[in-house]
Design a protein around this motif. Structure first.
Motif, PDB file in Angstrom:
ATOM      1  N   MET A  29       0.841  -1.193   0.000  1.00  0.00           N
ATOM      2  CA  MET A  29       0.000   0.000   0.000  1.00  0.00           C
ATOM      3  C   MET A  29       0.879   1.246   0.000  1.00  0.00           C
ATOM      4  N   LYS A  30       0.538   2.175  -0.885  1.00  0.00           N
ATOM      5  CA  LYS A  30       1.273   3.429  -0.934  1.00  0.00           C
ATOM      6  C   LYS A  30       0.851   4.322   0.241  1.00  0.00           C
ATOM      7  N   PRO A  31       1.570   5.436   0.462  1.00  0.00           N
ATOM      8  CA  PRO A  31       1.276   6.305   1.602  1.00  0.00           C
ATOM      9  C   PRO A  31      -0.136   6.895   1.567  1.00  0.00           C
ATOM     10  N   GLU A  32      -0.552   7.395   2.749  1.00  0.00           N
ATOM     11  CA  GLU A  32      -1.862   8.027   2.863  1.00  0.00           C
ATOM     12  C   GLU A  32      -1.760   9.503   2.490  1.00  0.00           C
ATOM     13  N   VAL A  33      -2.750   9.981   1.737  1.00  0.00           N
ATOM     14  CA  VAL A  33      -2.787  11.368   1.279  1.00  0.00           C
ATOM     15  C   VAL A  33      -4.076  12.009   1.758  1.00  0.00           C
ATOM     16  N   LEU A  34      -3.972  13.236   2.268  1.00  0.00           N
ATOM     17  CA  LEU A  34      -5.135  14.005   2.681  1.00  0.00           C
ATOM     18  C   LEU A  34      -5.360  15.134   1.682  1.00  0.00           C
ATOM     19  N   ILE A  35      -6.549  15.163   1.081  1.00  0.00           N
ATOM     20  CA  ILE A  35      -6.931  16.232   0.169  1.00  0.00           C
ATOM     21  C   ILE A  35      -7.784  17.231   0.940  1.00  0.00           C
ATOM     22  N   VAL A  36      -7.364  18.489   0.962  1.00  0.00           N
ATOM     23  CA  VAL A  36      -8.156  19.539   1.609  1.00  0.00           C
ATOM     24  C   VAL A  36      -8.531  20.540   0.515  1.00  0.00           C
ATOM     25  N   GLU A  37      -9.744  20.387   0.011  1.00  0.00           N
ATOM     26  CA  GLU A  37     -10.203  21.155  -1.157  1.00  0.00           C
ATOM     27  C   GLU A  37     -11.714  21.346  -1.031  1.00  0.00           C
ATOM     28  N   ASP A  38     -12.180  22.611  -1.063  1.00  0.00           N
ATOM     29  CA  ASP A  38     -13.610  22.856  -0.870  1.00  0.00           C
ATOM     30  C   ASP A  38     -14.441  22.618  -2.131  1.00  0.00           C
ATOM     31  N   ASP A  39     -13.800  22.547  -3.281  1.00  0.00           N
ATOM     32  CA  ASP A  39     -14.503  22.198  -4.514  1.00  0.00           C
ATOM     33  C   ASP A  39     -14.583  20.671  -4.586  1.00  0.00           C
ATOM     34  N   ARG A  40     -15.770  20.143  -4.327  1.00  0.00           N
ATOM     35  CA  ARG A  40     -15.915  18.686  -4.212  1.00  0.00           C
ATOM     36  C   ARG A  40     -15.635  17.961  -5.526  1.00  0.00           C
ATOM     37  N   LYS A  41     -15.933  18.579  -6.648  1.00  0.00           N
ATOM     38  CA  LYS A  41     -15.648  17.944  -7.928  1.00  0.00           C
ATOM     39  C   LYS A  41     -14.153  17.753  -8.115  1.00  0.00           C
ATOM     40  N   ILE A  42     -13.393  18.806  -7.810  1.00  0.00           N
ATOM     41  CA  ILE A  42     -11.936  18.708  -7.924  1.00  0.00           C
ATOM     42  C   ILE A  42     -11.397  17.692  -6.932  1.00  0.00           C
ATOM     43  N   SER A  43     -11.895  17.749  -5.699  1.00  0.00           N
ATOM     44  CA  SER A  43     -11.442  16.817  -4.666  1.00  0.00           C
ATOM     45  C   SER A  43     -11.715  15.372  -5.063  1.00  0.00           C
ATOM     46  N   ASN A  44     -12.921  15.111  -5.554  1.00  0.00           N
ATOM     47  CA  ASN A  44     -13.275  13.737  -5.935  1.00  0.00           C
ATOM     48  C   ASN A  44     -12.454  13.252  -7.124  1.00  0.00           C
ATOM     49  N   LEU A  45     -12.169  14.146  -8.072  1.00  0.00           N
ATOM     50  CA  LEU A  45     -11.355  13.763  -9.226  1.00  0.00           C
ATOM     51  C   LEU A  45      -9.940  13.383  -8.779  1.00  0.00           C
ATOM     52  N   ILE A  46      -9.357  14.209  -7.905  1.00  0.00           N
ATOM     53  CA  ILE A  46      -8.019  13.907  -7.389  1.00  0.00           C
ATOM     54  C   ILE A  46      -8.031  12.582  -6.635  1.00  0.00           C
ATOM     55  N   SER A  47      -9.086  12.379  -5.834  1.00  0.00           N
ATOM     56  CA  SER A  47      -9.203  11.156  -5.045  1.00  0.00           C
ATOM     57  C   SER A  47      -9.252   9.921  -5.941  1.00  0.00           C
ATOM     58  N   ILE A  48      -9.997  10.006  -7.028  1.00  0.00           N
ATOM     59  CA  ILE A  48     -10.100   8.868  -7.952  1.00  0.00           C
ATOM     60  C   ILE A  48      -8.733   8.505  -8.520  1.00  0.00           C
ATOM     61  N   TYR A  49      -7.992   9.506  -8.953  1.00  0.00           N
ATOM     62  CA  TYR A  49      -6.669   9.244  -9.529  1.00  0.00           C
ATOM     63  C   TYR A  49      -5.714   8.670  -8.486  1.00  0.00           C
ATOM     64  N   LEU A  50      -5.729   9.236  -7.289  1.00  0.00           N
ATOM     65  CA  LEU A  50      -4.846   8.738  -6.234  1.00  0.00           C
ATOM     66  C   LEU A  50      -5.199   7.298  -5.860  1.00  0.00           C
ATOM     67  N   THR A  51      -6.488   7.031  -5.717  1.00  0.00           N
ATOM     68  CA  THR A  51      -6.934   5.685  -5.349  1.00  0.00           C
ATOM     69  C   THR A  51      -6.545   4.667  -6.420  1.00  0.00           C
ATOM     70  N   ASN A  52      -6.691   5.052  -7.680  1.00  0.00           N
ATOM     71  CA  ASN A  52      -6.314   4.153  -8.777  1.00  0.00           C
ATOM     72  C   ASN A  52      -4.820   3.848  -8.775  1.00  0.00           C
ATOM     73  N   GLU A  53      -4.034   4.767  -8.208  1.00  0.00           N
ATOM     74  CA  GLU A  53      -2.586   4.558  -8.127  1.00  0.00           C
ATOM     75  C   GLU A  53      -2.178   3.830  -6.847  1.00  0.00           C
ATOM     76  N   GLY A  54      -3.158   3.469  -6.030  1.00  0.00           N
ATOM     77  CA  GLY A  54      -2.868   2.681  -4.839  1.00  0.00           C
ATOM     78  C   GLY A  54      -2.720   3.464  -3.552  1.00  0.00           C
ATOM     79  N   TYR A  55      -2.944   4.777  -3.593  1.00  0.00           N
ATOM     80  CA  TYR A  55      -2.824   5.581  -2.382  1.00  0.00           C
ATOM     81  C   TYR A  55      -4.077   5.440  -1.517  1.00  0.00           C
TER      82      TYR A  55
END
Length: 227
Positions: free
Chosen positions: A1-27
């Motif tokens: 498992m790769k390291p844990e990342v915290l996204i702090v972003e009030d635009d939920r669309k941007i936050s969710n997009l970043i989350s999808i990419y990070l999750t797909n990379e194993g974070y």
């Protein structure tokens, strides 16, 4: 498992997009939508990296960045996101302690490259490593040998973790130097690695004249030997 990342972003669309990419990379990913929630999740989960919007409700990105960088010597890496892209804005963000600064809009692929680069450069890694009585605890910034805590410098710590993480791989002096002196922050000769290795051996080797852990590979560099 790769390291844990915290996204702090009030635009939920941007936050969710970043989350999808990070999750797909194993974070492993946590998301907060304002500065106060970001602070709470940071203290609860101790992520290795924050992706932090500059303009946030309740607590600004500037305040949160300053807090996490001052809260612990083992602070996480920080990538600052902002619609402000002037040189002055970038300099301001970096002076706050951010390890990287990206201007919106950005491509998710580019952000993933920056995530990997920041984690690699800063040495902010989460996985505990151990080998034959030697244990490295990166989230606490501690190294233990046979139950006794060792006192290592910042450079010695990062060097040891990197080599243990890549057991039996040979690295040149230049490659090791790049790991412990990121950003080209210090104009020094690669031979400085020899001094770091010498001091580190005194702390982790039973016999420095015949090292068993950090081994010299003649004409090539050094490796951490697994056996």
């Amino acid at each position: 498992m790769k390291p844990e990342v915290l996204i702090v972003e009030d635009d939920r669309k941007i936050s969710n997009l970043i989350s999808i990419y990070l999750t797909n990379e194993g974070y492993s990913v946590k998301q907060a939508y304002d500065g106060e929630e970001g602070k709470e999740l940071y203290l609860l989960h101790r992520p290795c990296l924050l992706i932090l919007d500059l303009m946030l409700p309740k607590w600004s990105g500037e305040e949160l960045c300053r807090f996490v960088k001052e809260e612990s010597k083992d602070s996480p890496g920080v990538i600052m996101l902002s619609a402000k892209g002037t040189t002055e804005d970038r300099i301001s963000g970096l002076r706050l302690g951010a390890d990287d600064y990206m201007t919106k809009p950005f491509s998710p692929e580019e952000l993933m490259a920056h995530v990997e680069a920041v984690l690699r450069r800063t040495g902010h890694v989460c996985q505990k490593l151990s080998h034959e009585g030697l244990e490295v605890k990166p989230r606490k910034g501690e190294v233990w040998l046979d139950g006794e805590r060792l006192e290592l410098t910042h450079y010695e710590f990062n060097l040891l973790y990197f080599m243990m993480e890549h057991k039996d791989q040979v690295f040149s002096r230049e490659q090791l130097l790049e790991q412990i002196h990121p950003h080209g922050e210090v104009d020094i000769m690669a031979r400085t690695i020899d001094a770091h290795i010498k001091k580190l051996r005194r702390k982790i080797e039973t016999d420095v004249s015949e090292p068993k852990r950090i081994v010299t590979v003649r004409g090539m560099g050094y490796k951490y030997a697994s056996h």
